[in-house]
Design an enzyme around this catalytic site. Structure first.
Site, mmCIF file in Angstrom:
data_model
loop_
_atom_site.group_PDB
_atom_site.id
_atom_site.type_symbol
_atom_site.label_atom_id
_atom_site.label_comp_id
_atom_site.label_asym_id
_atom_site.label_seq_id
_atom_site.Cartn_x
_atom_site.Cartn_y
_atom_site.Cartn_z
ATOM 1 N N TYR A 1 0.785 -1.262 0.027
ATOM 2 C CA TYR A 1 0.069 0.015 -0.106
ATOM 3 C C TYR A 1 1.104 1.276 0.092
ATOM 4 O O TYR A 1 1.509 1.605 1.115
ATOM 5 C CB TYR A 1 -0.801 -0.034 1.278
ATOM 6 N N PRO B 1 -15.413 -4.647 2.971
ATOM 7 C CA PRO B 1 -16.957 -5.186 3.352
ATOM 8 C C PRO B 1 -17.917 -3.972 2.937
ATOM 9 O O PRO B 1 -19.162 -4.506 3.005
ATOM 10 C CB PRO B 1 -16.749 -5.230 4.738
ATOM 11 N N LEU B 2 -17.456 -2.884 2.666
ATOM 12 C CA LEU B 2 -18.357 -1.862 2.106
ATOM 13 C C LEU B 2 -18.602 -1.827 0.480
ATOM 14 O O LEU B 2 -18.888 -0.783 -0.074
ATOM 15 C CB LEU B 2 -17.993 -0.541 2.504
ATOM 16 N N PHE C 1 -19.105 1.249 -2.528
ATOM 17 C CA PHE C 1 -20.262 1.329 -3.343
ATOM 18 C C PHE C 1 -21.627 1.132 -2.367
ATOM 19 O O PHE C 1 -22.553 1.642 -2.556
ATOM 20 C CB PHE C 1 -20.018 0.242 -4.301
HETATM 21 N N1 LIG Z 1 -6.245 -8.356 0.810
HETATM 22 C C1 LIG Z 1 -6.593 -7.808 0.019
HETATM 23 O O1 LIG Z 1 -6.174 -8.286 -1.359
HETATM 24 C C2 LIG Z 1 -7.301 -6.470 0.061
HETATM 25 C C3 LIG Z 1 -7.827 -5.899 -1.005
HETATM 26 C C4 LIG Z 1 -8.505 -4.690 -0.782
HETATM 27 C C5 LIG Z 1 -8.713 -4.073 0.591
HETATM 28 N N2 LIG Z 1 -8.115 -4.886 1.514
HETATM 29 C C6 LIG Z 1 -8.120 -4.454 2.906
HETATM 30 O O2 LIG Z 1 -9.455 -4.293 3.159
HETATM 31 C C7 LIG Z 1 -9.709 -2.826 3.793
HETATM 32 C C8 LIG Z 1 -11.101 -2.310 3.519
HETATM 33 O O3 LIG Z 1 -11.205 -2.455 2.040
HETATM 34 P P1 LIG Z 1 -11.366 -1.112 1.082
HETATM 35 O O4 LIG Z 1 -10.739 -0.082 1.673
HETATM 36 O O5 LIG Z 1 -11.085 -1.678 -0.285
HETATM 37 O O6 LIG Z 1 -12.850 -1.144 0.751
HETATM 38 P P2 LIG Z 1 -14.225 -0.730 1.962
HETATM 39 O O7 LIG Z 1 -13.932 -0.825 3.015
HETATM 40 O O8 LIG Z 1 -15.368 -1.761 1.393
HETATM 41 O O9 LIG Z 1 -14.742 0.679 1.171
HETATM 42 C C9 LIG Z 1 -13.713 1.761 1.620
HETATM 43 C C10 LIG Z 1 -14.448 3.135 0.822
HETATM 44 O O10 LIG Z 1 -15.594 3.473 1.273
HETATM 45 C C11 LIG Z 1 -15.639 4.540 1.599
HETATM 46 N N3 LIG Z 1 -16.233 4.651 2.955
HETATM 47 C C12 LIG Z 1 -16.018 4.145 4.160
HETATM 48 N N4 LIG Z 1 -16.966 4.428 5.128
HETATM 49 C C13 LIG Z 1 -17.761 5.052 4.552
HETATM 50 C C14 LIG Z 1 -18.989 5.599 5.021
HETATM 51 N N5 LIG Z 1 -19.613 5.511 6.060
HETATM 52 N N6 LIG Z 1 -20.024 6.245 3.985
HETATM 53 C C15 LIG Z 1 -19.332 6.459 2.741
HETATM 54 N N7 LIG Z 1 -18.115 5.908 2.310
HETATM 55 C C16 LIG Z 1 -17.355 5.166 3.080
HETATM 56 C C17 LIG Z 1 -14.134 5.139 1.885
HETATM 57 O O11 LIG Z 1 -13.712 6.416 1.545
HETATM 58 P P3 LIG Z 1 -12.947 7.334 2.772
HETATM 59 O O12 LIG Z 1 -11.726 6.760 2.750
HETATM 60 O O13 LIG Z 1 -12.811 8.594 1.833
HETATM 61 O O14 LIG Z 1 -13.986 7.501 3.707
HETATM 62 C C18 LIG Z 1 -13.336 4.187 0.864
HETATM 63 O O15 LIG Z 1 -13.514 4.722 -0.389
HETATM 64 C C19 LIG Z 1 -8.430 -1.982 3.220
HETATM 65 O O16 LIG Z 1 -8.305 -0.965 3.689
HETATM 66 C C20 LIG Z 1 -7.320 -2.784 3.289
HETATM 67 O O17 LIG Z 1 -6.611 -2.853 4.507
HETATM 68 C C21 LIG Z 1 -7.354 -6.103 1.488
#
Ligand SMILES: NC(=O)c1ccc[n+]([C@@H]2O[C@H](COP(=O)([O-])OP(=O)(O)OC[C@H]3O[C@@H](n4cnc5c(N)ncnc54)[C@H](OP(=O)(O)O)[C@@H]3O)[C@@H](O)[C@H]2O)c1
Length: 323
Positions: free
Chosen positions: A56, A204-205, A209
């Site tokens: 990252y 998880p979000l 989206f």
């Molecule tokens: N193992 C893997 O290959 C892999 C791949 C992807 C992710 N991950 C891990 O999983 C974690 C979470 O996944 P992710 O960040 O991809 O996706 P996510 O948690 O599904 O969604 C994050 C996105 O949602 C927005 N968000 C968060 N809370 C919100 C809310 N209450 N209302 C509106 N928008 C919101 C964030 O924007 P803002 O930040 O601007 O709030 C960000 O753009 C990552 O940080 C990483 O540590 C692992």
């Protein structure tokens, strides 16, 4: 905040993913001060599970998280990942699960995180050209040396999980799982329950989206990962918004936000599951953490579980996942 168990690790059942603070999404790296406040606020709210990776940035997200945790590092479960940068060659992106590469990666992670051990160390993607015995053999050595407390695999296929677990018990599997990514339910989740291995759902979000905050990709930066993700392509996006509409309607009924509903639905899937929603903003962190106390009714859970499958693959190239 309620807790759950991943293998032998006790964690807050909602963690914090810090990836978006430094990489892949719009605004990454733009406001490290707010990202730091978000990590500090998570600690105050009882979050004890933090997720990063060497890729990252690369590197800068581990540095940010290490700095922000500071003296509180020992009161949390710190997870990071390696094996997607080729340190033995030119350091470029690419899968390399060879023991020497993982050792090099881990030493760098420890340095950047400012710690002498990682609680949960994942191989970030499987490397089919390295025997799983070699990769897991290295993980077992790191455990014996006290450099990691447990190991995990990200996006591993069921047969590889079985093989790895037989060599050295796996602490947790990290794979994408959410209301619009349900694939783990058929084979992966039953297997993890059988083996007593924890599950860490990432994105998880639905990469934001499912919160309803992204109704078009126009406002996303040109480099934003979602611009090249099939599920966000125009026709697919239009179709997938029906899923968001349904989540919003459950949220209105439950007096909660869509993000909270998406997280509460995952938490209702059982013990040993700790999702790691990502945000770089204090206000959204507070909103997401409040999902810990949201209890959805049986009808609401059933309606969510019955949502249609999304349009589009979750990666443009699906060859590196579930293998
Ligand atoms: N193992 C893997 O290959 C892999 C791949 C992807 C992710 N991950 C891990 O999983 C974690 C979470 O996944 P992710 O960040 O991809 O996706 P996510 O948690 O599904 O969604 C994050 C996105 O949602 C927005 N968000 C968060 N809370 C919100 C809310 N209450 N209302 C509106 N928008 C919101 C964030 O924007 P803002 O930040 O601007 O709030 C960000 O753009 C990552 O940080 C990483 O540590 C692992």
């Amino acid at each position: 905040m309620k807790h759950t168990t991943l293998g032998t690790l006790d964690v807050s059942r909602l963690g914090l993913g810090t990836m978006g603070m430094s990489a892949f999404y719009s605004g990454a790296g733009a406001d490290d001060a707010e990202s730091t406040r978000t990590i500090r606020r998570a600690l105050e709210l009882g979050v004890t599970f933090f997720d990063t990776a060497e890729m990252y940035g690369p590197y800068i997200n581990e540095e940010l998280l290490g700095r922000a945790l500071g003296a509180d590092r020992d009161s949390v479960v710190l997870a990071t990942k390696g094996g997607t940068l080729r340190h033995l060659d030119d350091g470029s992106y690419g899968y390399d699960g060879r023991p020497e590469n993982l050792r090099h990666a881990l030493e760098g992670s420890l340095r950047r995180l400012g710690t002498d051990h990682v609680d949960l160390y994942y191989q970030h993607r499987m490397d089919p050209s390295t025997p799983i015995e070699d990769t897991v053999g290295a993980m077992a050595e790191f455990v014996a040396e006290g450099k990691i407390r447990g190991y995990g695999l990200s996006e591993a296929a069921p047969e590889r999980i079985r093989a790895a677990h037989a060599i050295h018990p796996i602490t947790a599997i990290q794979t994408e799982y959410s209301l619009w990514t349900r694939d783990p339910e058929s084979e992966l989740l039953p297997l993890l329950r059988e083996l007593g291995v924890g599950f860490v759902p990432y994105s998880p979000l639905g990469r934001g989206f499912l919160t309803g905050a992204i109704r078009s990709t126009e406002s996303l930066e040109a480099t934003d990962f979602r611009r090249n993700n099939p599920r966000f392509e125009s026709d697919n996006l239009a179709e997938n918004l029906k899923i968001v509409d349904a989540v919003e309607s459950v949220a209105a009924e439950a007096g909660a936000t869509p993000a909270q509903v998406a997280l509460a639905w995952i938490l209702a899937q059982g013990e040993g599951i700790a999702p790691i929603p990502g945000t770089k903003r204090v206000s959204r962190l507070e909103e997401n953490v409040a999902a810990d106390s949201l209890v959805l009714g049986d009808d609401q859970l059933a309606a969510l579980s019955a949502l249609p499958a999304p349009a589009g693959d979750r990666y443009a190239d699906m060859s590196a996942v579930n293998r």
